[in-house]
Design a protein around this motif. Structure first.
Motif, PDB file in Angstrom:
ATOM      1  N   ASP A 151      -2.538   0.543  -9.953  1.00  0.00           N
ATOM      2  CA  ASP A 151      -3.159  -0.442  -9.055  1.00  0.00           C
ATOM      3  C   ASP A 151      -4.181   0.237  -8.143  1.00  0.00           C
ATOM      4  OD1 ASP A 151      -1.693  -2.501 -10.114  1.00  0.00           O
ATOM      5  OD2 ASP A 151      -0.171  -2.502  -8.527  1.00  0.00           O
ATOM      6  N   HIS A 152      -3.811   1.379  -7.593  1.00  0.00           N
ATOM      7  CA  HIS A 152      -4.698   2.101  -6.679  1.00  0.00           C
ATOM      8  C   HIS A 152      -5.905   2.665  -7.417  1.00  0.00           C
ATOM      9  CE1 HIS A 152      -5.007   3.180  -2.540  1.00  0.00           C
ATOM     10  NE2 HIS A 152      -5.055   4.489  -2.738  1.00  0.00           N
ATOM     11  N   ARG A 153      -5.711   2.979  -8.686  1.00  0.00           N
ATOM     12  CA  ARG A 153      -6.803   3.569  -9.474  1.00  0.00           C
ATOM     13  C   ARG A 153      -7.924   2.572  -9.763  1.00  0.00           C
ATOM     14  NH1 ARG A 153      -9.345   6.394 -11.415  1.00  0.00           N
ATOM     15  NH2 ARG A 153      -8.830   6.929 -13.588  1.00  0.00           N
ATOM     16  N   GLN A 154      -7.663   1.306  -9.559  1.00  0.00           N
ATOM     17  CA  GLN A 154      -8.714   0.309  -9.794  1.00  0.00           C
ATOM     18  C   GLN A 154      -9.873   0.472  -8.820  1.00  0.00           C
ATOM     19  OE1 GLN A 154      -7.073  -3.649  -9.929  1.00  0.00           O
ATOM     20  NE2 GLN A 154      -5.468  -3.097 -11.374  1.00  0.00           N
ATOM     21  N   THR A 155      -9.576   1.056  -7.664  1.00  0.00           N
ATOM     22  CA  THR A 155     -10.612   1.198  -6.633  1.00  0.00           C
ATOM     23  C   THR A 155     -10.780   2.637  -6.141  1.00  0.00           C
ATOM     24  OG1 THR A 155      -8.948   0.604  -4.954  1.00  0.00           O
ATOM     25  CG2 THR A 155     -10.351  -1.169  -5.808  1.00  0.00           C
ATOM     26  N   HIS A 156      -9.968   3.570  -6.639  1.00  0.00           N
ATOM     27  CA  HIS A 156     -10.053   4.952  -6.161  1.00  0.00           C
ATOM     28  C   HIS A 156     -10.051   5.917  -7.340  1.00  0.00           C
ATOM     29  CE1 HIS A 156      -8.542   2.741  -2.667  1.00  0.00           C
ATOM     30  NE2 HIS A 156      -8.928   3.741  -1.902  1.00  0.00           N
ATOM     31  N   SER A 157     -10.709   7.048  -7.153  1.00  0.00           N
ATOM     32  CA  SER A 157     -10.684   8.088  -8.177  1.00  0.00           C
ATOM     33  C   SER A 157      -9.386   8.887  -8.061  1.00  0.00           C
ATOM     34  CB  SER A 157     -11.881   9.028  -8.021  1.00  0.00           C
ATOM     35  OG  SER A 157     -11.733   9.837  -6.857  1.00  0.00           O
ATOM     36  N   ASP A 192      -9.619  11.385  -5.206  1.00  0.00           N
ATOM     37  CA  ASP A 192      -9.536  10.734  -3.892  1.00  0.00           C
ATOM     38  C   ASP A 192      -8.099  10.359  -3.543  1.00  0.00           C
ATOM     39  OD1 ASP A 192     -12.225  10.968  -3.476  1.00  0.00           O
ATOM     40  OD2 ASP A 192     -12.729   8.916  -4.093  1.00  0.00           O
ATOM     41  N   ASN A 200       0.848  -1.199   0.000  1.00  0.00           N
ATOM     42  CA  ASN A 200       0.000   0.000   0.000  1.00  0.00           C
ATOM     43  C   ASN A 200       0.882   1.247   0.000  1.00  0.00           C
ATOM     44  OD1 ASN A 200      -2.667  -1.332   0.280  1.00  0.00           O
ATOM     45  ND2 ASN A 200      -1.848  -1.977   2.256  1.00  0.00           N
ATOM     46  N   GLU A 219      -5.912  11.910  -0.467  1.00  0.00           N
ATOM     47  CA  GLU A 219      -5.441  11.053   0.619  1.00  0.00           C
ATOM     48  C   GLU A 219      -4.164  11.598   1.247  1.00  0.00           C
ATOM     49  OE1 GLU A 219      -5.001   7.161  -0.987  1.00  0.00           O
ATOM     50  OE2 GLU A 219      -7.108   6.624  -0.726  1.00  0.00           O
TER      51      GLU A 219
END
Length: 347
Positions: A152-158, A161, A119, A165
């Motif tokens: 990878d993070h963009r798969q679940t976050h805009s 966002d 992460n 963070e």
């Protein structure tokens, strides 16, 4: 080995043994040790030994060869929230160092380690921000690892966002950090995602600048995606009131010329002129040569007249070809006007 601290004193710290004295770096290490143990009582062993691969590198003088990088079980042993606090404490400790670039190697260790975690965001963006503010640039390999982590993070976050963070850990997204992200995405052939970041970054309070657009437009020009280029050029000028750099303008008209879209190139130059953008000599010449290649002699004549208005005098061979071309298509009046205009400029 000599370690220079901000107050001018010098400490001698054995690489894998001593803690140093109670001032400067030694005091900082003891303070951090107490705070980290408070967060995680299971920490065992000499704190300096655990954290040295990251922190001590920043304090070596240029004449000192830093030790070879070793694995760092210290940072890897913590959950994400505690690791973030520890890294933030390390980053805060570098603020007083002068020159600001002194912790460069330590930044590289921290960034590489963070991006290797499962992460890595938003902490990696915070480290990059500090690296850039120190006047340094991350090593080229970071482009790939940052882009991978971002996608990878963009798969679940805009996009908004993810950038916001950073605020949750005490940092604020800024244009320079976003620009580095854009350059990383472009470096690994993720121009589509770079365009999305460019369009959304203002939603996180980061208005793009000329470098933001220039980075993405430059990559799109190499790919000859002139439709996207024209859209981005219009957006940066109309929406944000930005003026493209000369290099960006040249790349834009050159890409359109390569695509044989010379009318679009002329329209782009006219649009930028109306918006008050300064068009340089090389961009004008690129457009004129493109007009000649496509036998668009009337357009070439109009561009030459605009060059004359701005005091630019194209090469004599170019002027001759335009005048001859105008005459060949029955535009003798325009040909005479072009010839006379440059005669008035004593060319």
């Amino acid at each position: 080995m000599g370690l220079v601290v901000d107050d001018g004193s010098e400490e001698v710290v054995e690489v894998y043994g001593l803690m140093g004295n109670e001032t400067g770096f030694g005091a900082l290490v003891k303070q951090m040790e107490a705070e980290v143990v408070d967060m995680n009582p299971n920490v065992n062993g000499p704190f300096l030994l655990l954290i040295l691969p990251v922190t001590s590198i920043s304090h070596y003088t240029p004449t000192t060869n830093p030790p070879q990088q070793k694995s760092n079980p210290f940072l890897s042993s913590f959950p994400d929230d505690i690791r973030t606090k520890v890294v933030d404490k390390i980053l805060q400790s570098f603020l007083h160092l002068r020159p600001r670039s002194r912790p460069r190697t330590a930044y590289e260790y921290l960034l590489s380690h963070t991006l290797a975690n499962t992460n890595p965001l938003p902490l990696a963006l915070a480290i990059i921000q500090r690296v850039l503010r120190s006047g340094c640039t991350p090593v080229p390999q970071i482009h790939l690892s940052l882009s991978s982590a971002w996608l990878d993070h963009r798969q679940t976050h805009s996009i908004v966002d993810i950038l916001n963070e950073m605020r949750s850990i005490g940092y604020h997204p800024d244009c320079n950090t976003c620009n580095y992200l854009l350059s990383s995405l472009c470096a690994v052939d993720q121009s589509a995602e770079a365009i999305r970041v460019l369009k959304d970054m203002d939603g996180a309070g980061c208005n793009p600048d000329s470098e933001s657009y220039g980075t993405v437009i430059g990559v799109m020009c190499k790919a000859r995606k002139t439709g996207d280029v024209a859209e981005l050029m219009s957006e940066m000028v109309t929406k944000f009131g930005l003026m493209p750099r000369q290099g960006t303008v040249i790349k834009t008209v050159a890409a359109m010329r390569a695509n044989r879209e010379i009318v679009r190139a002329v329209d782009m130059v006219e649009f930028l002129e109306k918006k008050g953008c300064s068009i340089g000599f090389e961009a004008y010449v690129t457009v004129v040569n493109g007009c000649l290649e496509r036998r668009e002699f009337i357009l070439a004549g109009k561009v030459l007249m605009e060059m004359a208005e701005r005091g630019f005098i194209p090469y004599i061979r170019v002027r001759q070809r335009v005048v001859e071309g105008l005459a060949s298509v029955g535009e003798g009046a325009l040909a005479s006007a072009v010839r006379q205009r440059f005669a008035d400029l004593n060319s």
